[in-house]
Design an enzyme around this catalytic site. Structure first.
Site, short mmCIF file in Angstrom:
data_model
loop_
_atom_site.label_atom_id
_atom_site.label_comp_id
_atom_site.label_asym_id
_atom_site.label_seq_id
_atom_site.Cartn_x
_atom_site.Cartn_y
_atom_site.Cartn_z
N SER A 82 34.21 -6.09 7.87
CA SER A 82 32.80 -5.68 6.32
C SER A 82 31.90 -6.80 6.28
CB SER A 82 34.40 -6.17 5.29
OG SER A 82 34.52 -4.76 5.76
N ASN A 136 28.35 -4.22 2.28
CA ASN A 136 28.77 -4.97 1.86
C ASN A 136 27.94 -6.66 1.53
OD1 ASN A 136 31.37 -3.58 1.73
ND2 ASN A 136 31.68 -4.37 3.73
N HIS A 178 31.87 -0.21 11.47
CA HIS A 178 32.11 -0.34 10.28
C HIS A 178 31.61 1.06 10.21
CE1 HIS A 178 31.06 -1.93 6.36
NE2 HIS A 178 32.76 -2.24 6.54
N GLU A 206 28.26 2.07 10.00
CA GLU A 206 27.79 1.03 10.44
C GLU A 206 27.49 0.87 12.10
OE1 GLU A 206 26.09 -2.31 6.43
OE2 GLU A 206 28.25 -1.96 6.65
C1 CAA Z 1 34.33 -2.57 1.83
C2 CAA Z 1 33.76 -2.29 3.07
O1 CAA Z 1 33.61 -2.27 4.27
C3 CAA Z 1 32.92 -0.60 3.30
C4 CAA Z 1 33.86 0.22 2.13
O2 CAA Z 1 34.57 0.65 2.71
S1 CAA Z 1 33.37 0.53 0.13
C5 CAA Z 1 34.36 1.60 0.03
C6 CAA Z 1 33.42 3.12 0.39
N1 CAA Z 1 34.28 3.78 -0.39
C7 CAA Z 1 33.79 4.31 -1.67
O3 CAA Z 1 33.20 3.97 -1.95
C8 CAA Z 1 34.75 5.66 -1.81
C9 CAA Z 1 34.01 5.77 -3.29
N2 CAA Z 1 34.87 7.31 -3.79
C10 CAA Z 1 34.53 7.99 -3.45
O4 CAA Z 1 33.99 8.70 -2.56
C11 CAA Z 1 35.64 9.76 -4.30
O5 CAA Z 1 36.55 8.76 -5.25
C12 CAA Z 1 36.84 9.77 -2.90
C13 CAA Z 1 36.42 10.59 -2.21
C14 CAA Z 1 37.86 9.10 -2.20
C15 CAA Z 1 38.27 10.70 -3.58
O6 CAA Z 1 37.82 12.19 -4.30
P1 CAA Z 1 38.37 13.06 -5.19
O7 CAA Z 1 37.37 13.30 -5.42
O8 CAA Z 1 38.44 11.64 -6.47
O9 CAA Z 1 39.75 12.77 -4.92
P2 CAA Z 1 40.05 14.46 -4.23
O10 CAA Z 1 39.27 16.02 -4.60
O11 CAA Z 1 41.02 14.52 -4.30
O12 CAA Z 1 39.71 14.10 -1.86
C16 CAA Z 1 38.10 14.58 -1.89
C17 CAA Z 1 38.59 14.46 -0.46
O13 CAA Z 1 38.82 13.04 0.07
C18 CAA Z 1 39.84 13.38 0.52
N3 CAA Z 1 40.80 12.37 0.84
C19 CAA Z 1 41.36 11.58 -0.86
N4 CAA Z 1 41.55 10.11 -0.35
C20 CAA Z 1 41.57 9.95 1.01
C21 CAA Z 1 43.06 9.30 1.77
N5 CAA Z 1 42.67 7.88 1.68
N6 CAA Z 1 42.32 9.47 3.35
C22 CAA Z 1 41.44 10.83 3.61
N7 CAA Z 1 41.27 11.65 3.11
C23 CAA Z 1 40.84 11.60 1.37
C24 CAA Z 1 40.47 14.59 -0.07
O14 CAA Z 1 41.32 15.00 1.30
C25 CAA Z 1 39.04 14.93 -0.59
O15 CAA Z 1 38.99 16.05 0.79
P3 CAA Z 1 38.11 17.07 0.81
O16 CAA Z 1 37.11 17.43 -0.27
O17 CAA Z 1 37.55 18.16 1.95
O18 CAA Z 1 39.33 18.98 1.13
N1 NDP Z 2 39.37 -1.86 2.89
C1 NDP Z 2 38.81 -1.65 3.08
O1 NDP Z 2 38.19 -0.24 2.09
C2 NDP Z 2 37.04 -1.76 4.08
C3 NDP Z 2 38.11 -2.48 4.74
N2 NDP Z 2 37.15 -2.92 6.10
C4 NDP Z 2 37.47 -3.96 7.39
O2 NDP Z 2 38.80 -3.47 7.96
C5 NDP Z 2 39.87 -5.09 8.75
C6 NDP Z 2 40.94 -3.87 8.18
O3 NDP Z 2 41.10 -3.73 6.43
P1 NDP Z 2 41.87 -2.62 6.27
O4 NDP Z 2 42.96 -1.40 6.75
O5 NDP Z 2 41.84 -2.24 4.65
O6 NDP Z 2 43.37 -3.97 6.28
P2 NDP Z 2 44.80 -3.90 5.78
O7 NDP Z 2 45.36 -5.33 5.23
O8 NDP Z 2 45.07 -2.39 5.20
O9 NDP Z 2 44.98 -3.76 7.14
C7 NDP Z 2 45.31 -4.50 8.16
C8 NDP Z 2 46.45 -4.10 9.07
O10 NDP Z 2 46.24 -5.73 10.56
C9 NDP Z 2 47.30 -5.90 10.60
N3 NDP Z 2 47.07 -7.69 11.09
C10 NDP Z 2 47.09 -8.70 10.61
N4 NDP Z 2 47.05 -9.64 12.22
C11 NDP Z 2 47.01 -8.59 13.73
C12 NDP Z 2 47.51 -8.62 14.49
N5 NDP Z 2 47.23 -10.21 14.97
N6 NDP Z 2 47.43 -8.26 15.37
C13 NDP Z 2 47.20 -6.79 14.68
N7 NDP Z 2 47.26 -6.34 13.39
C14 NDP Z 2 47.46 -7.55 12.75
C15 NDP Z 2 48.24 -6.13 9.45
O11 NDP Z 2 49.16 -6.09 9.24
P3 NDP Z 2 50.27 -7.44 8.01
O12 NDP Z 2 50.29 -6.35 6.92
O13 NDP Z 2 51.25 -6.88 8.66
O14 NDP Z 2 49.58 -8.18 8.04
C16 NDP Z 2 47.57 -4.56 8.74
O15 NDP Z 2 48.85 -3.79 9.19
C17 NDP Z 2 38.88 -5.64 7.81
O16 NDP Z 2 38.24 -6.75 8.39
C18 NDP Z 2 38.46 -4.92 6.26
O17 NDP Z 2 37.07 -5.79 6.22
C19 NDP Z 2 36.44 -2.08 6.55
C20 NDP Z 2 35.75 -1.10 6.15
C21 NDP Z 2 36.63 -0.45 4.76
#
Ligand code: CAA
Ligand code: NDP
Length: 291
Positions: free
Chosen positions: A119, A190, A140, A152
């Site tokens: 991320s 991010n 990403h 990304e």
């Molecule tokens: C941290 C990083 O590195 C980068 C990141 O990822 S940052 C995070 C980016 N993500 C966001 O910002 C998500 C923001 N949230 C949303 O867009 C919405 O709340 C959401 C899409 C997650 C759920 O939407 P919602 O309208 O509340 O729920 P819901 O109607 O039940 O679901 C919408 C769709 O998502 C699907 N869905 C919901 N949660 C899901 C999950 N965990 N896994 C798979 N599919 C999922 C549903 O099946 C549904 O699909 P369709 O509409 O195509 O049938």
């Molecule tokens: N969460 C998010 O919304 C997003 C996350 N990311 C990125 O994706 C990556 C994963 O995040 P996320 O899936 O949320 O994290 P989780 O904590 O859900 O999953 C990480 C997994 O990796 C496992 N793990 C740790 N060390 C090792 C290893 N050495 N070999 C293999 N597996 C290992 C962990 O095991 P254990 O639990 O036993 O430690 C766990 O099952 C991170 O780099 C995160 O920044 C990118 C986009 C969105």
């Protein structure tokens, strides 16, 4: 180059989503983790999410079984040696990712592309510790992977054009949209999203609002699909803190300092949905705010 077989490292919420979309697009997938329970749970989650897509008429039932048949799992990282593209999606900690690449690279074929779903961490620095910086890049995905349209793509300083083109081809086959980002801390999404989430935690810390009022304000006042604290719980508070630390260290600006309340939740092990408690408590029928 042709990519047919994809290795996914880390079977958490991102790893299972990546395996899901890759298998649905016709790739052979091998998923690995250090923990058998994580692998079992990931396969169960993929089945459940595919069934939801079938239920909504988005995926034909036969495609679901075919996709599940294309996903293998293993506890042995070295089994990924025979893949064409590796996507690392383990915990957001640089030392963890580096150790994975070091262990894996002696077993890889020369043409294999290595990528990280990180991320925020520097792609150039991760690449420099491998034997193939020109065949290394950031891949990403956004969470939840089966739903979010964006991927990304981040080139490190040494990434070659063939590697970028091959990864772009995979994104296109998934039917997703690629955004090219430069390799700076947090990339694009991010760099913008995480300071907003961190500011929401400061807003809570300073008592300007409570969990419910902050989330409701951003949902109803700014049309965000989830409130920032709900979204933080969804991403994982450990991941949010790790990203803030990378922004703070990498950009050397106090405006990115992680909120002490975010640190406290992580220290408590309250990491959000994945541990059952974060800014909300998920252990009952309905999420209950913890503040
Ligand atoms: C941290 C990083 O590195 C980068 C990141 O990822 S940052 C995070 C980016 N993500 C966001 O910002 C998500 C923001 N949230 C949303 O867009 C919405 O709340 C959401 C899409 C997650 C759920 O939407 P919602 O309208 O509340 O729920 P819901 O109607 O039940 O679901 C919408 C769709 O998502 C699907 N869905 C919901 N949660 C899901 C999950 N965990 N896994 C798979 N599919 C999922 C549903 O099946 C549904 O699909 P369709 O509409 O195509 O049938
Ligand atoms: N969460 C998010 O919304 C997003 C996350 N990311 C990125 O994706 C990556 C994963 O995040 P996320 O899936 O949320 O994290 P989780 O904590 O859900 O999953 C990480 C997994 O990796 C496992 N793990 C740790 N060390 C090792 C290893 N050495 N070999 C293999 N597996 C290992 C962990 O095991 P254990 O639990 O036993 O430690 C766990 O099952 C991170 O780099 C995160 O920044 C990118 C986009 C969105």
């Amino acid at each position: 180059m042709t990519i047919e077989k994809i290795g996914v490292i880390g079977a958490g919420q991102m790893g299972n989503g990546i395996a899901h979309v890759m298998a649905l697009a016709g790739y052979e997938v091998l998923l690995t983790d250090i923990n058998q329970q994580a692998l079992d749970q990931a396969l169960e989650t993929i089945r459940r999410n595919l069934a939801r897509q079938v239920g909504r008429g988005l995926v034909p039932e036969a495609d679901m079984e075919d996709a599940l048949g294309r996903i293998g799992s293993t506890l042995k990282l070295t089994d990924l040696g025979a893949t064409d593209l590796v996507i690392e999606a383990a915990t957001e900690r640089e030392s963890v990712k580096q150790a994975i690449f070091e262990d894996l690279q002696p077993h890889l074929r020369p043409h294999t592309i290595l990528t990280s779903n990180t991320s925020s961490i520097s792609i150039t620095r991760l690449a420099s510790r491998t034997d193939r910086p020109e065949r290394f890049m950031g891949f990403h995905f956004m969470n939840p992977v089966p739903v979010m349209q964006l991927v990304e793509l981040i080139r490190g300083i040494a990434t070659d054009e063939e590697t970028y083109r091959a990864c772009l081809g995979v994104v296109e086959r998934l039917g997703k949209t690629a955004a090219s980002a430069e390799d700076f801390p947090g990339f694009i999404v991010n760099r913008i999203l995480m300071p907003m989430i961190n500011e929401a935690v400061y807003t809570l810390y300073e008592g300007v609002g409570n969990v419910k009022s902050i989330d409701q304000s951003m949902k109803l006042g700014a049309n965000h699909p989830m409130g920032p604290l709900e979204l933080a719980d969804f991403i994982g508070l450990d991941t949010c803190l790790a990203i803030m630390n990378v922004l703070h260290d990498g950009l050397a600006d106090t405006k990115y300092r992680p909120c002490p309340l975010l640190t406290k939740y992580v220290e408590a092990g309250w990491l959000g949905r994945k541990t059952g408690r974060g800014f909300y408590d998920y252990r009952g029928d309905e999420p209950v705010p913890t503040r």
